[in-house]
Design a protein around this motif. Structure first.
Motif, short mmCIF file in Angstrom:
data_model
loop_
_atom_site.label_atom_id
_atom_site.label_comp_id
_atom_site.label_asym_id
_atom_site.label_seq_id
_atom_site.Cartn_x
_atom_site.Cartn_y
_atom_site.Cartn_z
N GLY A 1 0.79 -1.22 0.00
CA GLY A 1 0.00 0.00 0.00
C GLY A 1 0.82 1.27 0.00
O GLY A 1 0.34 2.32 0.43
N LYS A 2 2.08 1.19 -0.52
CA LYS A 2 2.96 2.38 -0.51
C LYS A 2 2.34 3.54 -1.27
O LYS A 2 2.30 4.67 -0.77
CB LYS A 2 4.33 2.04 -1.13
CG LYS A 2 5.15 1.04 -0.38
CD LYS A 2 6.56 0.95 -0.96
CE LYS A 2 6.57 0.54 -2.43
NZ LYS A 2 6.02 -0.78 -2.68
N SER A 3 1.93 3.28 -2.51
CA SER A 3 1.44 4.38 -3.35
C SER A 3 0.16 4.98 -2.79
O SER A 3 -0.04 6.20 -2.83
CB SER A 3 1.21 3.89 -4.78
OG SER A 3 2.44 3.52 -5.38
N ASP A 4 -0.73 4.15 -2.25
CA ASP A 4 -1.97 4.66 -1.67
C ASP A 4 -1.66 5.50 -0.43
O ASP A 4 -2.22 6.60 -0.25
CB ASP A 4 -2.87 3.48 -1.29
CG ASP A 4 -4.27 3.94 -0.91
OD1 ASP A 4 -5.14 3.95 -1.79
OD2 ASP A 4 -4.46 4.32 0.26
N PHE A 5 -0.77 4.99 0.42
CA PHE A 5 -0.36 5.74 1.61
C PHE A 5 0.28 7.05 1.20
O PHE A 5 -0.02 8.12 1.75
CB PHE A 5 0.62 4.89 2.42
CG PHE A 5 1.11 5.53 3.68
CD1 PHE A 5 0.49 5.26 4.89
CD2 PHE A 5 2.19 6.40 3.68
CE1 PHE A 5 0.94 5.85 6.08
CE2 PHE A 5 2.64 7.00 4.85
CZ PHE A 5 2.01 6.72 6.05
N LEU A 6 1.19 7.00 0.21
CA LEU A 6 1.92 8.20 -0.22
C LEU A 6 0.98 9.25 -0.79
O LEU A 6 1.10 10.44 -0.49
CB LEU A 6 2.98 7.83 -1.26
CG LEU A 6 3.80 8.98 -1.83
CD1 LEU A 6 4.68 9.60 -0.75
CD2 LEU A 6 4.67 8.52 -3.00
N LEU A 7 0.01 8.83 -1.61
CA LEU A 7 -0.92 9.79 -2.21
C LEU A 7 -1.72 10.52 -1.15
O LEU A 7 -1.89 11.74 -1.21
CB LEU A 7 -1.84 9.06 -3.19
CG LEU A 7 -2.84 9.94 -3.94
CD1 LEU A 7 -2.13 11.01 -4.76
CD2 LEU A 7 -3.73 9.08 -4.83
N SER A 8 -2.20 9.77 -0.15
CA SER A 8 -2.95 10.40 0.93
C SER A 8 -2.06 11.35 1.74
O SER A 8 -2.47 12.46 2.10
CB SER A 8 -3.54 9.32 1.85
OG SER A 8 -4.33 9.91 2.85
#
Length: 642
Positions: free
Chosen positions: A374-381
């Protein structure tokens, strides 16, 4: 006196009848050379005279000759250009010469004789007369003596009106430049001090060499007057002899080697041509950096540094900040600070971009995690909250930050789907709308061409302010290690970080923070407990480069809870936290909750409690019998009895 001489006279006494008019040859000895040898003191006087004016004599005899250092070179005694014949100009051997092609040589008188096709012994009277006549001529016509001006000047130009001395690095005078102001207009004439001739030395020296030699930064101007004007302002300045008309190939630029040179041209076409030619010469001479100042457009034609000083123009600010054309960029210097400087600096620390010390100005953060964690999802948020100026899991932006998200994983339609799912405070949403700029799924490499494509995209997003954060997601999809190799190679990783990422940052905002998203590899439990950041994949140089490391780790693949781990170089350690995405929002969960195989863990806890009770009972019984054990003795005596 005319004396008759017999032509083919027979032996023996001649009778009157034999002396006929047709047999007489008349010889006139009135024009014959003086047959008496010169006194020794006169010969020595000739030799001293030639040595005193040796350079001028050589110029007179051999116009094609060249002076190089302490020697004079010519091809032969006939004056052919070349280097075979060498004359020594200094020291006790001054005036001695040798032709290495013919093995001939001698002193200054011998050389004059050879140049004239004479014999120094047989034709000495003629030779002495010729040298004497030449020595009796003045070097240049002179006007009436001026008590204040003992230097030579030219009659046809009138008295000189200004004079500039050219000295070597040790302060020895080597040349002078005189200015004359005849009715036809100003004229400049160089005087070679060593040769005592009206000519420029070869090679031509730069002006103000004693100061130039000691300086690190030098301003090159057009003309001695402009140089002196800057020198009076405390600026180290120089010029080439003859200014814009200076022959670049005949000027010695070597004193500028390893120096930062800024060229200030006159505001006219010849001045700019001079600057460009001089800049190329400076680069060839090995200058550390070379740039040409662009004169202000509102200044008059021929405006120069001297005019600037006269009118009160801020020359120091212009030199420091004026528009310039970079010819050779400087190599970054290694910054060093003494203990005293560090102790005495009480200036406030720069404000964190993301507190507490998670991302500092000019810092680099590597955010790692396994695939599908979930790196990209975490980063976007996270980035959306930073753009809105809103806290995220205790990470606080200093203000609403301008964030450029360079991502190469999610296509446009799915990117917008994710963005719409991010939960932001309604009061902050408008700021985030403009502050977060993202790319769709990029299909490019961050090489030279890629960097040049990204720079204008960032500049277009914020034309005046620039980006505060540049996020690159993920490294693997955009990596370019040059010719060094892939992301597992240390040299290739350093190349990517220094020549790609840093170049991008320097071009848009040197104080921007960088966030690089990277994948992790699997580690054993013990390795991960000892140092979780060993899990970052690829070259070890990546870890040595960043200022902050962050890992998003899932301890139990059967559960959604993740662990967020920090490694800070610019601040105190941060405790790790446990996070989860609940209803499209990332939240911190209780750190005390067992995350891995709860049922199995509870059985292990019960077994540990039982063993503890057995060991305590054994210790109590043995103590009652008066037996004492060390830890090792107890373990050996009761092994397997718990």
């Amino acid at each position: 006196m005319r004396t008759p001489s017999l032509a083919s006279a027979p032996s023996g006494p001649a009778s009157p009848s034999q002396i006929a008019p047709g047999n007489l040859v008349w010889l006139d000895f009135n024009d014959a050379p003086d047959q008496h040898a010169l006194p020794e003191q006169d010969t020595e006087a000739l030799r001293r005279g030639l040595l005193d004016r040796l350079e001028a004599a050589l110029e007179y005899l051999f116009p094609a000759g060249k002076i190089r250092g302490r020697q004079f070179f010519i091809g032969d005694v006939q004056g052919t250009p070349g280097k075979s014949l060498v004359v020594t100009l200094d020291g006790e051997h001054r005036g001695l010469w040798k032709d290495f092609a013919t093995d001939e040589g001698g002193d200054a008188i011998d050389l004059w004789a050879a140049a004239r096709g004479l014999s120094a012994k047989r034709d000495f009277p003629q030779l002495a007369e010729e040298i004497g006549r030449w020595l009796g001529q003045p070097e240049q016509p002179r006007s009436k003596p001026d008590r204040k001006r003992t230097e030579p000047h030219l009659d046809d130009l009138g008295p000189w009106t200004a004079k500039w001395d050219y000295r070597d690095a040790d302060g020895q005078l080597i040349a002078c430049v005189y200015r004359f102001d005849p009715p036809a207009g100003k004229e400049y004439r160089p005087w070679d001090v060593r040769a005592r001739l009206w000519r420029a030395p070869n090679p031509r020296p730069l002006y103000n060499l004693p100061a130039v030699t000691r300086a690190r930064e030098v301003v090159l101007v057009e003309g001695e007057k402009a140089a002196d004007a800057l020198v009076r302002e405390g600026i180290v300045a120089t010029t080439a002899m003859n200014g814009a008309r200076a022959p670049v190939d005949k000027t010695d630029w070597s004193p500028l080697a390893a120096k930062d040179v800024l060229i200030w041209p006159d505001r006219d076409p010849p001045g700019w041509d001079y600057a460009e030619n001089a800049a190329r010469a400076c680069v060839q001479a090995g200058c550390a950096s070379v740039a040409i100042l662009v004169p202000p457009a509102d200044k008059p034609e021929k405006w120069d540094a001297a005019d600037a000083v006269t009118e009160g123009f801020d020359v120091k600010a212009f030199i420091a900040q004026g528009e310039r054309r970079i010819i050779k960029a400087p190599t970054p210097r290694l910054s060093t600070f003494s203990l005293g400087q560090l102790l005495d600096d009480d200036s406030p620390l720069p404000e964190d971009l993301i507190a507490p010390r998670v991302l500092t100005p000019g810092g680099l953060l590597v955010f790692g995690g396994a695939p599908k964690v979930g790196k990209s999802d975490f980063l976007l948020s996270w980035l959306a909250h930073m753009a809105a100026g809103s806290d995220f899991l205790g990470l606080r932006p200093s203000r609403p930050l301008r964030v450029f998200y360079l991502q190469a994983e999610v296509q446009y339609h799915y990117l917008r789907e994710r963005v719409k799912a991010v939960r932001l405070p309604a009061s902050r949403l408008n700021q985030a709308r403009e502050n977060l700029v993202a790319t769709p799924h990029l299909k490019m490499v961050l090489d030279d061409e890629g960097v040049q494509r990204v720079i204008p995209a960032i500049e277009a997003a914020w034309p005046k302010a620039g980006a505060d954060i540049i996020a690159i997601d993920p490294i693997r999809n955009l990596f370019d290690g040059g010719d060094a190799g892939g992301e597992n190679d240390n040299a290739a990783m350093l190349f990517f970080l220094s020549q790609r990422v840093e170049r991008l940052r320097d071009a848009v905002n040197p104080d921007a923070g960088i966030i690089l998203v990277h994948h992790t590899r699997k580690l054993g439990k013990r390795q991960f407990e000892e140092d979780p950041f060993q899990a970052l994949a690829g070259a070890g140089s990546l870890r040595g480069y960043y200022s902050t490391g962050m890992l998003l780790f899932r301890p139990d693949e059967s559960r959604t809870t993740r662990q967020l781990i920090f490694e800070l170089r610019n601040g105190p350690a941060l405790p790790s936290m446990h996070v989860d995405k609940v209803g499209d929002e990332w939240l911190e969960v209780q750190a005390s909750e067992r995350l891995v195989m709860q049922d199995y863990g509870e059985r292990l806890d019960a077994e540990r409690r039982r063993k503890r009770d057995v060991i305590l009972e054994l210790l109590f019984d043995e103590a009652a019998e008066g037996r004492v054990y060390t830890a090792n003795q107890f373990a050996e005596a009761f092994e397997g009895k718990a």
